[in-house]
Design an enzyme around this catalytic site. Structure first.
Site, PDB file in Angstrom:
ATOM      1  N   PRO A 199       7.636 -27.079 -42.312  1.00 27.65           N
ATOM      2  CA  PRO A 199       8.711 -28.212 -41.937  1.00 27.65           C
ATOM      3  C   PRO A 199      10.147 -27.657 -41.561  1.00 27.65           C
ATOM      4  O   PRO A 199      10.981 -28.446 -40.839  1.00 27.65           O
ATOM      5  CB  PRO A 199       8.870 -29.177 -43.141  1.00 27.65           C
ATOM      6  N   GLU A 247       4.553 -26.227 -53.462  1.00 27.44           N
ATOM      7  CA  GLU A 247       6.071 -26.632 -53.057  1.00 27.44           C
ATOM      8  C   GLU A 247       6.562 -25.992 -51.789  1.00 27.44           C
ATOM      9  O   GLU A 247       7.648 -26.156 -51.215  1.00 27.44           O
ATOM     10  CB  GLU A 247       6.730 -26.840 -53.940  1.00 27.44           C
ATOM     11  N   ASP A 270       1.094 -28.999 -16.089  1.00 23.94           N
ATOM     12  CA  ASP A 270       2.338 -28.244 -15.889  1.00 23.94           C
ATOM     13  C   ASP A 270       2.833 -28.411 -14.880  1.00 23.94           C
ATOM     14  O   ASP A 270       4.107 -28.409 -14.733  1.00 23.94           O
ATOM     15  CB  ASP A 270       1.608 -26.597 -15.963  1.00 23.94           C
TER      16      ASP A 270
HETATM   17  C1  9WO Z   1       8.105 -31.758 -49.539  1.00 23.21           C
HETATM   18  C2  9WO Z   1       9.236 -32.289 -49.837  1.00 23.21           C
HETATM   19  C3  9WO Z   1       9.626 -33.826 -50.584  1.00 23.21           C
HETATM   20  C4  9WO Z   1      10.711 -34.262 -50.695  1.00 23.21           C
HETATM   21  C5  9WO Z   1      11.622 -33.867 -49.815  1.00 23.21           C
HETATM   22  C6  9WO Z   1      11.289 -32.729 -48.820  1.00 23.21           C
HETATM   23  C7  9WO Z   1      10.181 -32.118 -48.949  1.00 23.21           C
HETATM   24  N1  9WO Z   1       9.804 -31.071 -48.333  1.00 23.21           N
HETATM   25  C8  9WO Z   1       8.415 -30.787 -48.555  1.00 23.21           C
HETATM   26  C9  9WO Z   1       7.848 -29.825 -48.234  1.00 23.21           C
HETATM   27  O1  9WO Z   1       8.290 -29.065 -47.170  1.00 23.21           O
HETATM   28  N2  9WO Z   1       6.375 -29.463 -48.511  1.00 23.21           N
HETATM   29  C10 9WO Z   1       5.911 -28.648 -48.165  1.00 23.21           C
HETATM   30  C11 9WO Z   1       4.105 -28.893 -47.782  1.00 23.21           C
HETATM   31  C12 9WO Z   1       5.475 -27.298 -48.980  1.00 23.21           C
HETATM   32  C13 9WO Z   1       4.800 -26.086 -48.475  1.00 23.21           C
HETATM   33  C14 9WO Z   1       3.337 -26.833 -48.093  1.00 23.21           C
HETATM   34  N3  9WO Z   1       3.586 -28.118 -47.245  1.00 23.21           N
HETATM   35  C15 9WO Z   1       3.659 -28.009 -45.564  1.00 23.21           C
HETATM   36  C16 9WO Z   1       3.967 -28.709 -44.807  1.00 23.21           C
HETATM   37  N4  9WO Z   1       3.271 -26.677 -45.289  1.00 23.21           N
HETATM   38  N5  9WO Z   1       3.389 -27.043 -43.974  1.00 23.21           N
HETATM   39  C17 9WO Z   1       3.802 -27.924 -43.793  1.00 23.21           C
HETATM   40  C18 9WO Z   1       4.104 -28.493 -42.269  1.00 23.21           C
HETATM   41  C19 9WO Z   1       4.338 -29.729 -41.969  1.00 23.21           C
HETATM   42  C20 9WO Z   1       4.815 -30.252 -40.636  1.00 23.21           C
HETATM   43  N6  9WO Z   1       4.650 -29.366 -39.601  1.00 23.21           N
HETATM   44  C21 9WO Z   1       4.369 -27.894 -39.821  1.00 23.21           C
HETATM   45  C22 9WO Z   1       4.098 -27.558 -41.395  1.00 23.21           C
END
Ligand code: 9WO
Length: 253
Positions: A94, A121, A174
């Site tokens: 994210p 997490e 494209d």
């Molecule tokens: C959880 C969270 C809760 C409250 C506020 C912010 C927060 N951020 C996250 C978070 O980043 N959780 C991740 C979920 C932890 C690692 C595993 N997760 C995840 C999400 N891996 N990859 C994604 C993701 C999401 C969207 N685009 C690419 C990857």
């Protein structure tokens, strides 16, 4: 052949890509290869632990760097043996840059990509600093892990491969309507519960149909995603179509 290696503690999830639709066909046709690597298989302790408590405290667990590094190294090694000179390591996250058609196009130029899908997490930041080339987010929302985002990325890359069922349309996107939303689609019956098909589409006038579709694509993009429309960059003909769309819209209100 394009090479995808995915690092995940839930390898079965990737079957959604290999078992269905266009991506399944492309795999069967040898257009790409996909292998998963489970960090648990690279642990050395009796419990096969891949996570531990976060330094600094707080809830949840963090993925440990060592099993992830060992998985990535194994995946890289396999790609090099398959002829990929310098495999790119992509972390789904994210915190990454947004996945756009531009990013998809850039990654399409790579012979092979190693994709890391995290859980819990998050993952130990030192692993990210040591071996991740690019962090990519599929959007501003939190999923339970990186597997679904990884599958989104793989799907985007596979449908562009030469020989995939979608490559003709992809090339079309494209050159012709890059950056615009699609026009509306209709199929039989011509009268569906009292709702008609736009007359031009059954007229047989192909020039008029192409013009109508372009106008709809421009108009809908302007209405729904104005951020995607750079009017200065539109051709004279496109500007005229958009003006027409707007004045027809104004009249119908
Ligand atoms: C959880 C969270 C809760 C409250 C506020 C912010 C927060 N951020 C996250 C978070 O980043 N959780 C991740 C979920 C932890 C690692 C595993 N997760 C995840 C999400 N891996 N990859 C994604 C993701 C999401 C969207 N685009 C690419 C990857």
């Amino acid at each position: 052949m394009k090479h995808f290696d995915v690092i995940t503690i839930f390898p079965e999830m990737l079957q959604a890509v290999t078992h269905h639709g266009i991506t399944r066909r492309a795999l069967e046709d040898g257009l790409f290869g996909l292998k998963t690597w489970d960090p648990r298989d690279f642990t050395v302790d009796a419990y096969r632990r891949v996570d531990d408590r976060p330094y600094g405290g707080g809830p949840g667990m963090v993925m440990m760097a060592e099993p992830l590094l060992a998985s990535i190294e194994a995946a890289r090694q396999r790609q090099r043996e398959a002829g990929v000179a310098r495999p790119k390591v992509v972390l789904m996250s994210p915190q990454g840059e947004r996945l756009t058609e531009r990013a998809v196009r850039e990654l399409s130029a790579e012979e092979g990509v190693v994709i890391v899908a995290g859980r819990y997490e998050g993952i130990d930041e030192r692993l990210v600093e040591k071996c991740v080339d690019r962090e990519i987010s599929i959007g501003d929302y939190v999923t339970s892990g990186g597997e679904l985002p990884a599958m989104v990325l793989i799907d985007c890359l596979v449908r562009r491969l030469p020989g995939s069922l979608n490559d003709a349309r992809s090339a079309c996107e494209d050159s012709f309507s890059a950056g615009l939303l699609d026009w509306p689609h209709y199929t039989r019956p011509e009268d569906w519960r009292g709702a008609a098909v736009p007359e031009v589409l059954v007229s047989g006038n192909h020039a008029a149909i192409a013009r109508w579709r372009r106008k709809q694509a421009l108009g809908r993009t302007w209405e729904r995603r104005p951020d995607l429309v750079d009017e200065a960059a539109l051709s004279k003909e496109d500007l005229k179509l958009l003006q027409e769309y707007r004045s027809e819209r104004a009249k119908s209100k």
